[in-house]
Structures are given as structure tokens and as C-alpha cells.
Design a protein around this motif. Sequence first.
Motif, mmCIF file in Angstrom:
data_model
loop_
_atom_site.group_PDB
_atom_site.id
_atom_site.type_symbol
_atom_site.label_atom_id
_atom_site.label_comp_id
_atom_site.label_asym_id
_atom_site.label_seq_id
_atom_site.Cartn_x
_atom_site.Cartn_y
_atom_site.Cartn_z
ATOM 1 N N SER A 67 0.844 -1.189 0.000
ATOM 2 C CA SER A 67 0.000 0.000 0.000
ATOM 3 C C SER A 67 0.886 1.247 0.000
ATOM 4 N N MET A 68 0.309 2.332 -0.469
ATOM 5 C CA MET A 68 1.019 3.602 -0.411
ATOM 6 C C MET A 68 0.020 4.743 -0.613
ATOM 7 N N THR A 69 0.469 5.936 -0.226
ATOM 8 C CA THR A 69 -0.340 7.141 -0.388
ATOM 9 C C THR A 69 0.439 8.180 -1.156
ATOM 10 N N LEU A 70 -0.195 8.733 -2.176
ATOM 11 C CA LEU A 70 0.356 9.870 -2.908
ATOM 12 C C LEU A 70 -0.230 11.143 -2.303
ATOM 13 N N GLN A 71 0.665 12.084 -2.038
ATOM 14 C CA GLN A 71 0.246 13.327 -1.412
ATOM 15 C C GLN A 71 0.196 14.451 -2.437
ATOM 16 N N CYS A 72 -0.740 15.345 -2.252
ATOM 17 C CA CYS A 72 -0.878 16.501 -3.141
ATOM 18 C C CYS A 72 -1.286 17.709 -2.318
ATOM 19 N N ALA A 73 -0.659 18.842 -2.585
ATOM 20 C CA ALA A 73 -1.024 20.088 -1.920
ATOM 21 C C ALA A 73 -0.982 21.223 -2.930
ATOM 22 N N GLN A 74 -1.939 22.154 -2.793
ATOM 23 C CA GLN A 74 -1.954 23.335 -3.664
ATOM 24 C C GLN A 74 -2.020 24.582 -2.799
ATOM 25 N N ASP A 75 -1.339 25.629 -3.273
ATOM 26 C CA ASP A 75 -1.267 26.872 -2.502
ATOM 27 C C ASP A 75 -1.966 28.025 -3.210
ATOM 28 N N MET A 76 -2.932 27.711 -4.063
ATOM 29 C CA MET A 76 -3.629 28.740 -4.837
ATOM 30 C C MET A 76 -5.032 29.026 -4.296
ATOM 31 N N ASN A 77 -5.359 28.434 -3.156
ATOM 32 C CA ASN A 77 -6.672 28.614 -2.542
ATOM 33 C C ASN A 77 -7.804 28.121 -3.453
ATOM 34 N N HIS A 78 -7.489 27.083 -4.235
ATOM 35 C CA HIS A 78 -8.507 26.523 -5.122
ATOM 36 C C HIS A 78 -9.489 25.658 -4.353
ATOM 37 N N ASN A 79 -10.718 25.630 -4.857
ATOM 38 C CA ASN A 79 -11.756 24.837 -4.194
ATOM 39 C C ASN A 79 -11.699 23.359 -4.586
ATOM 40 N N SER A 80 -11.351 23.079 -5.837
ATOM 41 C CA SER A 80 -11.495 21.729 -6.360
ATOM 42 C C SER A 80 -10.142 21.101 -6.659
ATOM 43 N N MET A 81 -10.079 19.780 -6.396
ATOM 44 C CA MET A 81 -8.845 19.044 -6.657
ATOM 45 C C MET A 81 -9.175 17.704 -7.309
ATOM 46 N N TYR A 82 -8.229 17.171 -8.060
ATOM 47 C CA TYR A 82 -8.465 16.016 -8.913
ATOM 48 C C TYR A 82 -7.234 15.091 -8.902
ATOM 49 N N TRP A 83 -7.484 13.820 -9.099
ATOM 50 C CA TRP A 83 -6.419 12.862 -9.366
ATOM 51 C C TRP A 83 -6.677 12.196 -10.718
ATOM 52 N N TYR A 84 -5.647 12.243 -11.580
ATOM 53 C CA TYR A 84 -5.676 11.590 -12.883
ATOM 54 C C TYR A 84 -4.560 10.564 -12.962
ATOM 55 N N ARG A 85 -4.743 9.594 -13.843
ATOM 56 C CA ARG A 85 -3.648 8.727 -14.229
ATOM 57 C C ARG A 85 -3.415 8.860 -15.732
ATOM 58 N N GLN A 86 -2.143 8.749 -16.107
ATOM 59 C CA GLN A 86 -1.762 8.900 -17.509
ATOM 60 C C GLN A 86 -1.057 7.633 -17.964
ATOM 61 N N ASP A 87 -1.621 6.987 -18.957
ATOM 62 C CA ASP A 87 -1.061 5.753 -19.494
ATOM 63 C C ASP A 87 -0.828 5.922 -20.985
ATOM 64 N N SER A 105 -5.191 13.543 -0.948
ATOM 65 C CA SER A 105 -4.304 12.390 -1.064
ATOM 66 C C SER A 105 -4.999 11.236 -1.778
ATOM 67 N N LEU A 106 -4.198 10.413 -2.429
ATOM 68 C CA LEU A 106 -4.668 9.239 -3.157
ATOM 69 C C LEU A 106 -3.998 8.010 -2.559
ATOM 70 N N ARG A 107 -4.792 7.030 -2.167
ATOM 71 C CA ARG A 107 -4.245 5.837 -1.525
ATOM 72 C C ARG A 107 -4.515 4.589 -2.352
ATOM 73 N N LEU A 108 -3.485 3.768 -2.482
ATOM 74 C CA LEU A 108 -3.601 2.442 -3.068
ATOM 75 C C LEU A 108 -3.491 1.453 -1.920
ATOM 76 N N GLU A 109 -4.547 0.750 -1.625
ATOM 77 C CA GLU A 109 -4.557 -0.150 -0.468
ATOM 78 C C GLU A 109 -3.787 -1.442 -0.745
ATOM 79 N N SER A 110 -3.908 -1.963 -1.945
ATOM 80 C CA SER A 110 -3.249 -3.216 -2.317
ATOM 81 C C SER A 110 -2.848 -3.093 -3.789
ATOM 82 N N ALA A 111 -1.629 -2.613 -4.001
ATOM 83 C CA ALA A 111 -1.217 -2.259 -5.355
ATOM 84 C C ALA A 111 -1.184 -3.466 -6.293
ATOM 85 N N ALA A 112 -1.553 -3.214 -7.548
ATOM 86 C CA ALA A 112 -1.528 -4.232 -8.598
ATOM 87 C C ALA A 112 -0.712 -3.720 -9.776
#
Lengths: 112, 117
Positions: free
Chosen positions: B18-38, B75-82
Motif C-alpha cells: 500500500s502507499m499514499t500519494l500526497q498533493c497540496a496546492q497553494d492557490m486557494n482553489h476549491n477543487s482538486m483532482y487525481w488523474y492517471r496517464q497511461d 491524497s490518493l491511496r492504493l490499499e493493495s497495489a496491482a
Amino acid sequence: GDSVTQMEGPVTLSEEAFLTINCTYTATGYPSLFWYVQYPGEGLQLLLKATKADDKGSNKGFEATYRKETTSFHLEKGSVQVSDSAVYFCALVVNTGNMLTFGGGTRLMVKP
Amino acid sequence: NAGVTQTPKFQVLKTGQSMTLQCAQDMNHNSMYWYRQDPGMGLRLIYYSASEGTTDKGEVPNGYNVSRLNKREFSLRLESAAPSQTSVYFCASSEKPPGQGFTGELFFGEGSRLTVL
């Protein structure tokens, strides 16, 4: 649903050549259109946008015109530089209630 | 002028870890997103948070969980990576959420390259 189709890459050009990257879309409503650029090792950043038909977005020498009749938003630049080497993504959003829909990206490689 | 900051930039996991990806923004934005790129598939939305305290599934949420810790952090968490989760992950933010004035402009972090063996 909404979708964006881009020409597959890579596109390889010599410096100062003319660039066109094709983008066509299908949308359930009236979309706003975008080009994002991803330089090596970086995240995407907005390059230009157009919000209504016949609008031309432009930035850093790049241009794209919103063509409703052909559902297209092709990216053009008159004279590319090595520093333009990147991956380019076309995207759309249909009204402000939806998420961005991205195309698959087109890699541009410019050789000196 | 940090914008959107992601950590770690690179990670190698074994299947099942398992692991957690952390993300922080300093622009006082309301909305946040996680994408994957393949390769050949562009960007696909995993989860998003329209505002602090809310999260919603995107196109490919299976195998992931998210937490909007506060207005700055998502943050984005993968509980059991594949191995199928081997990808480049991007966090992004926008000033306003979809449905409430979203302009279509997203601000992206530099990405986190994850390899699952």
C-alpha cells in the motif's frame, strides 16, 4: 458521450517547420475547447482555449480556431522551435457542469 | 510560487503493498483532482473533490481511495497495489468546481511515477 480524437504521434519536424496537430470532437452540447501542453518531466499546462464557434485561441505563437461545422480545433504554429518539443492534448468541456474530456495526446519532437 | 506539489515523484512497489500519494496546492482553489496517464490512453480521472469535505468517483476509481484532508491537500491511496496500477499520476486543481463556474482550466502538479512489480 463526449470524446476527443487527436492524430497519433509522434510528429517529428525540423526547426522552423510548420506544425499542424489535428483534433476533432464529439459533444452532447456546446463545448469549450482547449489545448494543453506537457513539457518533459512536467505536468500539463493550459496553452490556449476557445469558447465559441469561430473563436481563435492563441498563445506562444500557437493558434487554434473553433470550427463548429467540422467539429475541429486543430493546433497550428508557423515556425516550431526545439523548445516546443512536448506532448499536446486537446480537450473539451460541455457547459461548466462537466469534467474536462482529454484526447490521447500527440507527442511533438522538433530536431535542430 | 509552488502551485500544485506532489510527493513522491517516483515510487516502486511490490504487488499487494500500500502507499499514499500526497498533493497540496497553494492557490486557494476549491477543487482538486487525481488523474492517471497511461501510454495511448491520455488522462483518465480517478477521483475528484469539488470542495473541501466532498469526494466523488471519476472514470477509473477501482483500487483507489482518496481523502480531502483540508482545502489545500488531497491524497490518493492504493490499499493493495496491482501491476495494472503502474502509471504516472497527476494531481490537479481548479478555482471553481464543475457546475459552479468551472472554466476548464486545471493546474497540474509534476506527476508521480509509480511502478508496481
